[in-house]
Design an enzyme around this catalytic site. Sequence first.
Site, PDB file in Angstrom:
ATOM      1  N   GLY A  38       7.009  -2.443  -2.897  1.00 54.63           N
ATOM      2  CA  GLY A  38       6.680  -0.722  -2.840  1.00 54.63           C
ATOM      3  C   GLY A  38       7.018  -0.113  -3.765  1.00 54.63           C
ATOM      4  N   ARG A  39       7.950   0.941  -3.634  1.00 54.99           N
ATOM      5  CA  ARG A  39       8.271   1.576  -4.649  1.00 54.99           C
ATOM      6  C   ARG A  39       9.280   1.054  -6.179  1.00 54.99           C
ATOM      7  NH1 ARG A  39      13.056   4.228  -1.480  1.00 54.99           N
ATOM      8  NH2 ARG A  39      12.688   2.026  -0.406  1.00 54.99           N
ATOM      9  N   CYS A  89       3.200   3.678   8.374  1.00 58.53           N
ATOM     10  CA  CYS A  89       3.499   4.936   7.521  1.00 58.53           C
ATOM     11  C   CYS A  89       4.748   5.724   8.255  1.00 58.53           C
ATOM     12  CB  CYS A  89       2.013   5.565   7.538  1.00 58.53           C
ATOM     13  SG  CYS A  89       2.249   7.112   6.546  1.00 58.53           S
ATOM     14  N   PRO A 124       0.965  -1.167  -0.098  1.00 61.36           N
ATOM     15  CA  PRO A 124       0.030   0.093   0.669  1.00 61.36           C
ATOM     16  C   PRO A 124       1.295   1.529  -0.112  1.00 61.36           C
ATOM     17  CG  PRO A 124       0.069  -0.857   2.550  1.00 61.36           C
ATOM     18  CD  PRO A 124       0.855  -2.296   1.541  1.00 61.36           C
ATOM     19  N   MET A 125       0.768   1.980  -0.695  1.00 61.04           N
ATOM     20  CA  MET A 125       1.092   3.546  -0.923  1.00 61.04           C
ATOM     21  C   MET A 125       0.096   4.576  -0.695  1.00 61.04           C
ATOM     22  SD  MET A 125       4.981   2.596  -3.710  1.00 61.04           S
ATOM     23  CE  MET A 125       3.569   1.146  -4.753  1.00 61.04           C
ATOM     24  N   ALA A 126       0.707   5.582  -0.102  1.00 60.59           N
ATOM     25  CA  ALA A 126      -0.340   7.273  -0.151  1.00 60.59           C
ATOM     26  C   ALA A 126      -0.674   7.570  -1.484  1.00 60.59           C
ATOM     27  CB  ALA A 126      -0.455   7.942   0.885  1.00 60.59           C
ATOM     28  N   ASN A 132       9.178  -7.056   2.863  1.00 60.49           N
ATOM     29  CA  ASN A 132       9.121  -4.688   2.423  1.00 60.49           C
ATOM     30  C   ASN A 132      10.395  -4.500   2.602  1.00 60.49           C
ATOM     31  OD1 ASN A 132       7.600  -2.031   2.895  1.00 60.49           O
ATOM     32  ND2 ASN A 132       8.084  -3.387   1.140  1.00 60.49           N
ATOM     33  N   GLY A 133      10.977  -3.831   1.835  1.00 59.49           N
ATOM     34  CA  GLY A 133      11.994  -3.096   1.727  1.00 59.49           C
ATOM     35  C   GLY A 133      12.984  -3.421   0.593  1.00 59.49           C
ATOM     36  N   ASP A 134      13.297  -2.527   0.114  1.00 62.57           N
ATOM     37  CA  ASP A 134      14.395  -2.898  -1.348  1.00 62.57           C
ATOM     38  C   ASP A 134      14.494  -3.875  -2.487  1.00 62.57           C
ATOM     39  OD1 ASP A 134      15.059  -0.227   0.130  1.00 62.57           O
ATOM     40  OD2 ASP A 134      16.912  -0.873   0.935  1.00 62.57           O
TER      41      ASP A 134
END
Length: 353
Positions: free
Chosen positions: A232-233, A108, A24-26, A208-210
């Site tokens: 995510g990113r 967040c 989830p990413m706002a 999650n992360g990188d």
Amino acid sequence: MFDASQSQPRIAHHTLPNRTILAPMAGVTDRPFRQLCRQLGAGMVVGEMVTSDPSLWHTRKSQLRMDHRGEPGPRNVQIAGGDAAMLAEAARFNADQGAEIIDINMGCPAKKVCNKAAGSALLRDEALVAEILTAVVGAVDIPVTLKIRTGWCAETNNGLRVARLAEEAGIQALAVHGRHRQQRYSGYAEYDTIAAIKAAVKIPVFANGDIDSPEKAAAVLDYTGADAVMIGRGAQGNPWIFREIDHYLRHGVCLPPPGDDERASVLRHHLNALHDFYGDFMGVRIARKHVGWYLAGDTRLNEGQRRELKGRFNRLESRADQHRFIDDLFGHAPSPATAPDEQGATAKGIRAA
């Protein structure tokens, strides 16, 4: 080495088709982007966080965030807030609107969220964490999941204790971003805490992360023992990452990157979906950040070309002009990049804490 024969992850009665999840990413994981990522291989997608404040549920922003029409299940809605009773009511409301999984945001790092004692700020108060988890799980008869960071800061790295509280409260799966809140998105994610959490609880754990490549996903799964990776990113401007990771985990070889014809087709489809969802005025503006991310990943371009093209696209004011830009971008191939673009690259290996 990661065992590709391991059974697929489950969230209560929902079995995911693979081990890739859109985080989830706002402002990013709206319905058009969620649907695109699902089409390109994401095993599950999670919507933008929805406030637990009922006075805001009828705003245009909240209404768009709660719009899951036409999406295949399981429809996963993330809620955010700092009051247990309000979060419980938000869970009931979204379940009544068709949510099939409720995810609680305790990850967040944004100031405007943490200043309201929500998001990762909640990790500073474990008693409140337990109260919220118990209230939300008890409020609905659908699975409840949780997303956290490793803690508020390096000195209070309490992700392991929060994970145990989550399991005791009846949380069905846990996503862990390998940074504490004060890091925000700086430095590198660490995976030791995720590995420790996975070893300590029986519920599914998502790392999650990188995670920005198939090889990195496999390495993180191997290192942590996690049940799935949450992207995510790494999916911004690169929705193909889900099918690429899934293919690599199943077969041990990388898919070729998408060709220019497919990239152009996906971009056109994404633009149309944004314009249809938001309307022409907002659709044109929201498309700018997405196309900027696509341009950042276009290996035909050098940094100067990316910057010039992004600026040109950001000045366009209509759906038709944006589509002409895409047609021109792929109809007249830019000159090859003059040098490798190393900006934004991340290490492929695992960085331990």
